[in-house]
Design an enzyme around this catalytic site. Structure first.
Site, PDB file in Angstrom:
ATOM      1  N   LYS A 159      39.989  37.723  48.894  1.00  0.00           N
ATOM      2  CA  LYS A 159      38.978  37.941  47.851  1.00  0.00           C
ATOM      3  C   LYS A 159      39.690  38.605  46.672  1.00  0.00           C
ATOM      4  O   LYS A 159      39.630  39.825  46.480  1.00  0.00           O
ATOM      5  CB  LYS A 159      37.827  38.792  48.397  1.00  0.00           C
ATOM      6  CG  LYS A 159      36.610  38.813  47.485  1.00  0.00           C
ATOM      7  CD  LYS A 159      35.433  39.441  48.192  1.00  0.00           C
ATOM      8  CE  LYS A 159      34.298  39.778  47.250  1.00  0.00           C
ATOM      9  NZ  LYS A 159      33.632  38.653  46.641  1.00  0.00           N
TER      10      LYS A 159
HETATM   11  N1  PMP Z   1      32.268  32.930  48.614  1.00  0.00           N
HETATM   12  C1  PMP Z   1      32.639  33.587  47.500  1.00  0.00           C
HETATM   13  C2  PMP Z   1      33.523  32.912  46.528  1.00  0.00           C
HETATM   14  C3  PMP Z   1      32.176  34.895  47.279  1.00  0.00           C
HETATM   15  O1  PMP Z   1      32.515  35.552  46.158  1.00  0.00           O
HETATM   16  C4  PMP Z   1      31.321  35.498  48.209  1.00  0.00           C
HETATM   17  C5  PMP Z   1      30.820  36.890  47.972  1.00  0.00           C
HETATM   18  N2  PMP Z   1      31.732  37.851  48.439  1.00  0.00           N
HETATM   19  C6  PMP Z   1      30.970  34.780  49.347  1.00  0.00           C
HETATM   20  C7  PMP Z   1      31.473  33.490  49.527  1.00  0.00           C
HETATM   21  C8  PMP Z   1      30.100  35.386  50.412  1.00  0.00           C
HETATM   22  O2  PMP Z   1      30.811  36.346  51.123  1.00  0.00           O
HETATM   23  P1  PMP Z   1      30.081  37.615  51.772  1.00  0.00           P
HETATM   24  O3  PMP Z   1      28.986  37.096  52.598  1.00  0.00           O
HETATM   25  O4  PMP Z   1      31.139  38.259  52.568  1.00  0.00           O
HETATM   26  O5  PMP Z   1      29.578  38.438  50.655  1.00  0.00           O
END
Ligand code: PMP
Length: 320
Positions: A159
């Site tokens: 991320k």
């Molecule tokens: N994909 C992307 C590109 C994101 O930015 C997010 C948000 N963090 C998610 C998926 C969903 O991830 P999470 O459920 O861990 O927030």
């Protein structure tokens, strides 16, 4: 709308007032996107404030840093403790949690190694990402002309702040064309994810979601929804999905920390199912909200309760 931030920000172990939490414009991260971050939530449950899967989020933060060869000067426990401490000091009951690990101020060659690895944690009160109407009725979305990053270009499992350049292209295109959100394909043309959320499809009662190899972020809400769906007895398959599955699906929905569980009612102006939230989406949404509000048993130990300053003085701590 101006940024609603107030209170303290945690910067390299120090608590700094929101307005004083500054970095130098020559910091490496600003020029080369050398940062990784997280987005988690603290919910105001019926048993007091509780972070949802904070351990999983901080673990992913450390993993993201590892992929980018960043040595984080704090371990998972120290960062988790700092988050909890910061929530208490700010007196929030419900908030969005944003830890950030970034290359700071030293030199501006592309080589990041000379730069320090700095850590900041900020919190703000952030309600639903989409409107209440969208959560109940669904979003109109489009497939983006922008693909997600190809494998072996920008690692989608990390991320990284740099990945959000791609997310912004997807989001801006969708907004300018009158849609709430965009869905990106991977570079093979298979389904990947939204600009900041994972995607699920329901067809004939079976729930499908693209696998980690389809250039997605391995979402923590995605993992939670897969678990909840299996708990409820649904068949859930992680598999490569062609674009047209969206057009013939009975139900489509986004999941993510910010969007929680949000139905999609049309894709490229093609109605999804009956053009409104479907029953499986609603059941999963209901279960998800029940868990995060503390109305359903937390059988997987996802909620980390924290004592509020008030509770601390009255001795009724629920912190684990
Ligand atoms: N994909 C992307 C590109 C994101 O930015 C997010 C948000 N963090 C998610 C998926 C969903 O991830 P999470 O459920 O861990 O927030």
């Amino acid at each position: 709308m101006a940024f609603p931030g107030t209170g303290l920000i945690w910067m390299n172990g120090k608590f700094v007032e929101w307005d004083q939490a500054q970095i130098h414009v020559a910091s490496h991260v600003i020029h080369y996107g050398s940062g990784v971050f997280e987005g988690a939530r603290c919910y105001d449950t019926r048993n007091g404030p509780a972070c949802f899967r904070l351990d999983a989020h901080i673990r992913r933060l450390i993993d993201s840093a590892k992929i980018y060869r960043m040595e984080v000067p704090y371990d998972q426990q120290q960062i988790s403790d700092a988050v909890v401490d910061l929530i208490k000091r700010n007196g929030f009951k419900a908030c969005y949690i944003r830890p950030l690990v970034y290359r700071g101020y030293d030199s501006l060659g592309v080589n990041p190694f000379p730069c320090p690895v700095d850590v900041a944690i900020m919190l703000w009160e952030w309600g639903a990402y989409f409107t209440k109407e969208a959560i109940e009725e669904g979003l109109d979305v489009k497939i983006s002309t922008w693909a997600r990053n190809a494998p072996n270009t920008m690692p989608s499992m990390a991320k990284s702040v740099a990945n959000y350049a791609n997310s912004q292209l997807i989001k801006m295109e969708a907004i300018l064309e009158g849609y709430a959100e965009g869905i990106a394909l991977d570079t093979d043309g298979n389904l990947s994810e939204g600009s900041g959320q994972n995607i699920f499809i329901v067809r004939d009662g079976v729930i499908h979601t693209p696998p980690v190899g389809s250039s997605i972020l391995s979402g923590i809400t995605r993992d939670s929804v897969v678990t909840i769906a299996r708990d409820l007895g649904f068949d859930v398959r992680e598999q490569v999905l062609p674009r047209e599955m969206l057009y013939v699906a009975d139900e489509v929905f986004f999941v993510g920390t910010a969007v929680e569980v949000t139905p999609i009612k049309s894709v490229d102006k093609i109605k999804v199912g009956r053009g409104r939230r479907g029953p499986i989406t609603e059941a999963l949404q209901q279960r998800f909200f029940d868990i995060v509000r503390g109305d359903a048993a937390d059988t997987h130990g996802w909620l980390q309760h924290l004592e509020t300053p008030q509770a601390a003085t009255s001795g009724s701590s629920t912190r684990r």
